[in-house]
Design an enzyme around this catalytic site. Structure first.
Site, PDB file in Angstrom:
ATOM      1  N   MET A 159     157.173 -18.779 -51.430  1.00  0.00           N
ATOM      2  CA  MET A 159     158.049 -19.792 -50.798  1.00  0.00           C
ATOM      3  C   MET A 159     157.218 -21.006 -50.410  1.00  0.00           C
ATOM      4  O   MET A 159     156.113 -20.856 -49.886  1.00  0.00           O
ATOM      5  CB  MET A 159     158.698 -19.208 -49.549  1.00  0.00           C
ATOM      6  CG  MET A 159     159.436 -17.907 -49.798  1.00  0.00           C
ATOM      7  SD  MET A 159     160.291 -17.351 -48.305  1.00  0.00           S
ATOM      8  CE  MET A 159     160.752 -15.677 -48.781  1.00  0.00           C
TER       9      MET A 159
ATOM     10  N   GLY B 212     168.782  -7.420 -48.455  1.00  0.00           N
ATOM     11  CA  GLY B 212     169.674  -6.489 -47.760  1.00  0.00           C
ATOM     12  C   GLY B 212     169.941  -5.205 -48.515  1.00  0.00           C
ATOM     13  O   GLY B 212     170.926  -4.509 -48.235  1.00  0.00           O
TER      14      GLY B 212
ATOM     15  N   MET C  68     160.431 -19.116 -55.040  1.00  0.00           N
ATOM     16  CA  MET C  68     161.394 -19.904 -54.271  1.00  0.00           C
ATOM     17  C   MET C  68     160.712 -21.230 -53.964  1.00  0.00           C
ATOM     18  O   MET C  68     160.346 -21.525 -52.826  1.00  0.00           O
ATOM     19  CB  MET C  68     161.793 -19.128 -53.001  1.00  0.00           C
ATOM     20  CG  MET C  68     162.757 -17.998 -53.302  1.00  0.00           C
ATOM     21  SD  MET C  68     162.754 -16.729 -52.020  1.00  0.00           S
ATOM     22  CE  MET C  68     161.385 -15.731 -52.569  1.00  0.00           C
TER      23      MET C  68
ATOM     24  N   HIS D 189     157.420  -6.556 -56.079  1.00  0.00           N
ATOM     25  CA  HIS D 189     158.119  -7.845 -55.994  1.00  0.00           C
ATOM     26  C   HIS D 189     157.365  -8.744 -55.015  1.00  0.00           C
ATOM     27  O   HIS D 189     157.088  -8.341 -53.883  1.00  0.00           O
ATOM     28  CB  HIS D 189     159.548  -7.597 -55.511  1.00  0.00           C
ATOM     29  CG  HIS D 189     160.402  -8.806 -55.418  1.00  0.00           C
ATOM     30  ND1 HIS D 189     161.129  -9.300 -56.485  1.00  0.00           N
ATOM     31  CD2 HIS D 189     160.674  -9.641 -54.370  1.00  0.00           C
ATOM     32  CE1 HIS D 189     161.811 -10.366 -56.105  1.00  0.00           C
ATOM     33  NE2 HIS D 189     161.552 -10.603 -54.827  1.00  0.00           N
TER      34      HIS D 189
ATOM     35  N   HIS E 228     158.766 -13.830 -57.607  1.00  0.00           N
ATOM     36  CA  HIS E 228     160.008 -14.562 -57.322  1.00  0.00           C
ATOM     37  C   HIS E 228     159.635 -15.909 -56.719  1.00  0.00           C
ATOM     38  O   HIS E 228     159.199 -15.980 -55.567  1.00  0.00           O
ATOM     39  CB  HIS E 228     160.838 -13.692 -56.358  1.00  0.00           C
ATOM     40  CG  HIS E 228     162.119 -14.299 -55.899  1.00  0.00           C
ATOM     41  ND1 HIS E 228     162.861 -13.750 -54.881  1.00  0.00           N
ATOM     42  CD2 HIS E 228     162.807 -15.407 -56.303  1.00  0.00           C
ATOM     43  CE1 HIS E 228     163.947 -14.478 -54.688  1.00  0.00           C
ATOM     44  NE2 HIS E 228     163.928 -15.495 -55.531  1.00  0.00           N
TER      45      HIS E 228
ATOM     46  N   ASP F  35     157.225 -12.551 -53.164  1.00  0.00           N
ATOM     47  CA  ASP F  35     158.046 -13.706 -52.823  1.00  0.00           C
ATOM     48  C   ASP F  35     157.184 -14.914 -52.500  1.00  0.00           C
ATOM     49  O   ASP F  35     156.484 -14.930 -51.489  1.00  0.00           O
ATOM     50  CB  ASP F  35     158.918 -13.365 -51.603  1.00  0.00           C
ATOM     51  CG  ASP F  35     160.002 -12.368 -51.945  1.00  0.00           C
ATOM     52  OD1 ASP F  35     160.794 -12.645 -52.861  1.00  0.00           O
ATOM     53  OD2 ASP F  35     160.052 -11.298 -51.305  1.00  0.00           O
TER      54      ASP F  35
HETATM   55  C1  DX5 Z   1     164.262 -13.027 -49.449  1.00  0.00           C
HETATM   56  C2  DX5 Z   1     163.305 -12.363 -50.404  1.00  0.00           C
HETATM   57  C3  DX5 Z   1     163.416 -10.894 -50.479  1.00  0.00           C
HETATM   58  C4  DX5 Z   1     163.163 -10.145 -49.198  1.00  0.00           C
HETATM   59  C5  DX5 Z   1     164.022  -8.925 -49.186  1.00  0.00           C
HETATM   60  O1  DX5 Z   1     164.253 -14.401 -49.668  1.00  0.00           O
HETATM   61  O2  DX5 Z   1     163.494 -12.876 -51.712  1.00  0.00           O
HETATM   62  O3  DX5 Z   1     162.615 -10.364 -51.542  1.00  0.00           O
HETATM   63  O4  DX5 Z   1     161.840  -9.750 -49.042  1.00  0.00           O
HETATM   64  O5  DX5 Z   1     163.883  -8.300 -47.946  1.00  0.00           O
HETATM   65  P1  DX5 Z   1     165.013  -7.317 -47.393  1.00  0.00           P
HETATM   66  O6  DX5 Z   1     165.040  -6.130 -48.321  1.00  0.00           O
HETATM   67  O7  DX5 Z   1     164.529  -6.967 -46.025  1.00  0.00           O
HETATM   68  O8  DX5 Z   1     166.298  -8.073 -47.387  1.00  0.00           O
HETATM   69 ZN    ZN Z   2     162.565 -11.919 -53.509  1.00  0.00          ZN
END
Ligand code: DX5
Ligand code: ZN
Length: 265
Positions: free
Chosen positions: A85, A221, A116, A81, A114, A83
């Site tokens: 941003m 989480g 964002m 995964h 993902h 992320d």
């Molecule tokens: C938060 C991200 C998550 C993050 C999860 O915006 O999209 O993918 O990395 O991290 P944990 O598992 O620590 O909440």
């Molecule tokens: Zn994510």
């Protein structure tokens, strides 16, 4: 695919026998077989091995990115995964296409990207070119419908994410364009935030209302204390960041324990 062609006709015939195919179907795809699969198929394969834990690289050691990717792959991860941003859609900036391309070079695992970002439609093609297999956009971003259509047109799996505060109703019209729905269990932007159970209610509704084809993901989480509730609510893809990358235990140990708690085979 080149590899299969090189095998020669006799071996290919053997591979096509039902018993061997059956055995292959029961096992996760090997790196060489994965190389022959389309992006969408790589992702849809996850459905057969659900629930799957996807390490989120957000909190990995970026100075040793290749080593980190190999380490989680060797520890048993089935997909990764990533992320992205932009500092506009969320209050944080991470990375973009070059990192996705670097991870693509280091691994044949399905890449779940993902986004964002505020205006995903402008970047769908670039992330597809960089090697994403599944591209997820937020319903709260600009023109999610256009972005999902572009992702599908590019032959990738399309994901739609919704924030904890966003009601499920806001994605209903877009569901026919989705291969996956991501229910956020934290406000997006940072790792290691506390789990918000509002995501579980959304997943339960989707699981009960939708056809079994739709992949259901939860992100934020997810750890040893929350993962069993996630799979009980129907999550088929479990994103885990800090509970892998910030845990004291080796990655393989954390993944094995999480898999066990998630009820994975
Ligand atoms: C938060 C991200 C998550 C993050 C999860 O915006 O999209 O993918 O990395 O991290 P944990 O598992 O620590 O909440
Ligand atoms: Zn994510």
């Amino acid at each position: 695919c080149g590899e299969r062609r090189r095998l020669g006709l006799r071996l290919v015939k053997k591979l096509d026998q039902p018993s061997l195919l059956g055995r292959l179907a029961g096992a996760p795809a090997s790196p060489s077989r994965r190389r022959c699969m389309s992006s969408r198929d790589r992702v849809l394969e996850l459905r057969r091995h659900a629930p799957a834990i996807l390490p989120s690289l957000l909190l990995c050691d970026f100075g040793n990115l290749e080593r980190e990717v190999r380490a989680v792959e060797e520890a048993g991860a089935r997909a990764l995964h990533l992320d992205v941003m932009d500092g506009v859609f969320v209050d944080n900036i991470t990375y973009g296409m070059p990192i996705i391309a670097a991870v693509r070079k280091a691994s044949e695992l399905p890449l779940d990207v993902h986004l964002m970002i505020d205006n995903p439609i402008d970047y769908d093609d670039a992330f597809a070119d960089a090697g994403a297999d599944l591209l997820t956009v937020h319903v709260e971003a600009k023109n999610p419908r256009g972005a999902l259509e572009t992702i599908r047109r590019r032959g990738l799996a399309a994901g739609l994410a919704l924030n904890p505060a966003t009601p499920l109703e806001s994605i209903r019209d877009l569901l026919p364009l989705c291969d996956m729905v991501l229910a956020m269990s934290v406000p997006p932007g940072f790792g290691a935030q506390p789990f918000d159970p509002v995501a579980l209610e959304k997943l339960e509704k989707l699981r009960d209302e939708r056809d079994a084809e739709l992949l259901l993901e939860i992100d934020g989480g997810v750890n040893a204390g929350t993962i069993a509730r996630c799979t009980a609510a129907g999550a088929t893809m479990l994103v885990v960041g800090s509970a892998i990358f910030k845990a004291a235990a080796p990655y393989a140990e954390s993944l094995a324990r999480l898999n066990q708690l998630a009820g994975a085979m």
